[in-house]
Design a protein around this motif. Structure first.
Motif, short mmCIF file in Angstrom:
data_model
loop_
_atom_site.label_atom_id
_atom_site.label_comp_id
_atom_site.label_asym_id
_atom_site.label_seq_id
_atom_site.Cartn_x
_atom_site.Cartn_y
_atom_site.Cartn_z
N HIS A 50 0.83 -1.20 0.00
CA HIS A 50 0.00 0.00 0.00
C HIS A 50 0.87 1.25 0.00
O HIS A 50 2.04 1.21 0.38
CB HIS A 50 -0.98 0.00 1.18
N PHE A 51 0.29 2.31 -0.49
CA PHE A 51 0.98 3.59 -0.51
C PHE A 51 0.15 4.60 0.28
O PHE A 51 -1.08 4.49 0.32
CB PHE A 51 1.14 4.10 -1.95
N LYS A 52 0.85 5.55 0.85
CA LYS A 52 0.14 6.64 1.55
C LYS A 52 -0.14 7.74 0.55
O LYS A 52 0.77 8.17 -0.17
CB LYS A 52 1.06 7.19 2.66
N LEU A 53 -1.35 8.17 0.47
CA LEU A 53 -1.67 9.29 -0.41
C LEU A 53 -1.88 10.53 0.44
O LEU A 53 -2.67 10.51 1.39
CB LEU A 53 -2.95 8.99 -1.21
N PHE A 55 -4.95 -2.62 -16.86
CA PHE A 55 -5.11 -1.22 -17.26
C PHE A 55 -4.24 -0.32 -16.37
O PHE A 55 -3.63 -0.79 -15.40
CB PHE A 55 -6.58 -0.82 -17.19
N ASN A 56 -4.23 0.97 -16.68
CA ASN A 56 -3.42 1.93 -15.91
C ASN A 56 -3.75 1.82 -14.43
O ASN A 56 -4.92 1.74 -14.05
CB ASN A 56 -3.72 3.38 -16.35
N GLY A 57 -2.70 1.79 -13.63
CA GLY A 57 -2.89 1.81 -12.18
C GLY A 57 -3.27 0.47 -11.57
O GLY A 57 -3.62 0.39 -10.39
N SER A 58 -3.20 -0.60 -12.36
CA SER A 58 -3.62 -1.91 -11.82
C SER A 58 -2.56 -2.56 -10.93
O SER A 58 -2.86 -3.54 -10.25
CB SER A 58 -4.03 -2.85 -12.96
N1 LIG Z 1 5.16 5.74 -4.81
C1 LIG Z 1 3.83 5.76 -4.88
N2 LIG Z 1 3.09 6.54 -4.05
C2 LIG Z 1 1.73 6.54 -4.10
N3 LIG Z 1 1.03 5.79 -4.96
C3 LIG Z 1 1.70 5.01 -5.82
C4 LIG Z 1 3.13 4.95 -5.83
N4 LIG Z 1 3.51 4.07 -6.80
C5 LIG Z 1 2.38 3.60 -7.35
N5 LIG Z 1 1.30 4.16 -6.76
C6 LIG Z 1 -0.10 3.90 -7.09
O1 LIG Z 1 -0.31 2.50 -7.14
C7 LIG Z 1 -1.17 2.16 -8.21
C8 LIG Z 1 -0.51 1.13 -9.08
O2 LIG Z 1 0.55 1.76 -9.78
P1 LIG Z 1 1.43 1.01 -10.86
O3 LIG Z 1 2.44 1.99 -11.38
O4 LIG Z 1 1.92 -0.26 -10.30
O5 LIG Z 1 0.33 0.69 -11.97
P2 LIG Z 1 0.53 0.14 -13.45
O6 LIG Z 1 -0.40 -1.01 -13.59
O7 LIG Z 1 1.96 -0.11 -13.75
O8 LIG Z 1 -0.01 1.38 -14.27
P3 LIG Z 1 0.39 1.97 -15.72
O9 LIG Z 1 -0.19 1.04 -16.73
O10 LIG Z 1 -0.30 3.29 -15.72
O11 LIG Z 1 1.88 2.09 -15.79
C9 LIG Z 1 -1.51 3.46 -8.93
O12 LIG Z 1 -2.78 3.90 -8.51
C10 LIG Z 1 -0.44 4.43 -8.48
O13 LIG Z 1 -0.95 5.75 -8.41
#
Ligand SMILES: Nc1ncnc2c1ncn2[C@@H]1O[C@H](COP(=O)(O)OP(=O)(O)OP(=O)(O)O)[C@@H](O)[C@H]1O
Length: 244
Positions: free
Chosen positions: A18-21, A65-68
């Motif tokens: 998990h990440f802190k937002l 998809f993005n963000g998965s």
């Molecule tokens: N360092 C971070 N701090 C806060 N949130 C993060 C961090 N790294 C990733 N996230 C969040 O975690 C989720 C997954 O991110 P990730 O980059 O693994 O997705 P992805 O599947 O590779 O996406 P994309 O296809 O857009 O590259 C996203 O919602 C992103 O905003």
């Protein structure tokens, strides 16, 4: 190429990340929010109980998809990030092409960075010396090899980073969307080299939004959605699910 041995190269067990937002942008906002007892941060579950294993010689596409959670997963496998829960075990040498230019020192020349990067990937100075000409030749940036890399374009970074990675004796290659930075002829050359490494029995984990390319390169696809595995099986089927 299917799995060569039954001992996994990569083992991912019930991984959570998990990440802190943050919800505030400045010290003033933070102060005001704290006074009003508003929440300053919230937790975001990027990976939520992910488990799989990847055998020697497998080529696996991480899709979604993005963000998965694909890049986060790759960073966890490479060791750049640590899981909050669960565990990840890897066997063998790993080269991660995850962020273009990561591990490159901007004030050093291309030549110095080749030695630095190769050392990080576990090569001795002598080994690098023997491979140096071939590394530079593959990268096609001979003219700029003694220029500080802060003056390189992202494509030039990629060429050198990729070239170093494929000349080291790796067992596992992690590739994140990185090929999209290079121009088309270089992409083709890299893909041909990646296929060659795969046919030699190297393990590949690839993240790319180019679904045709990844399903062609990788026989297996792991589809992530909201940090969970939605499908794990033949890559063509994973693509179909994504497009459905
Ligand atoms: N360092 C971070 N701090 C806060 N949130 C993060 C961090 N790294 C990733 N996230 C969040 O975690 C989720 C997954 O991110 P990730 O980059 O693994 O997705 P992805 O599947 O590779 O996406 P994309 O296809 O857009 O590259 C996203 O919602 C992103 O905003």
């Amino acid at each position: 190429m299917p799995r060569i041995s039954d001992t996994p190269r990569i083992l991912v067990e019930d991984v959570h990340k998990h990440f802190k937002l943050r919800h505030t942008h400045s010290i003033k906002e933070t102060f005001v929010a704290a006074m009003r007892r508003k929440q300053l941060t919230s937790e975001f579950q990027a990976l939520d109980g992910v488990s799989f294993d990847i055998g020697e010689g497998e080529a696996v596409a991480l899709m979604g998809f993005n963000g998965s959670g694909k890049s986060t997963m790759l960073k966890l496998i490479s060791g750049v990030l640590r899981p909050d829960e669960g565990r990840i075990l890897t066997r063998g040498r790993i080269a991660g092409l995850i962020e273009v230019g990561a591990g490159f020192h901007p004030d050093l020349s291309g030549r110095e960075n080749v030695y630095l990067n190769a050392a990080i990937l576990g090569m001795s100075k002598q080994e690098t010396k023997e491979q140096f000409d071939s590394i530079v030749e593959f990268s096609e940036i001979e003219k700029f090899i003694d220029t500080e890399v802060k003056h390189y374009s992202s494509g030039m970074f990629l060429r050198l980073a990729f070239s170093v990675a494929i000349h080291t004796h790796v067992d596992i290659l992690l590739i994140d969307e990185i090929l999209s930075v290079g121009d088309e002829p270089f992409q083709k050359k890299c893909l041909a080299r990646i296929r060659e490494l795969h046919s030699q029995g190297k393990t590949l984990v690839v993240v790319s939004h180019d679904l045709n390319m990844v399903s062609d390169l990788c026989e297996r696809g792991i589809l992530l959605q909201d940090g969970k595995i939605r499908f794990d099986g033949p890559s063509k089927d994973a693509v179909e699910r994504m497009r459905a």
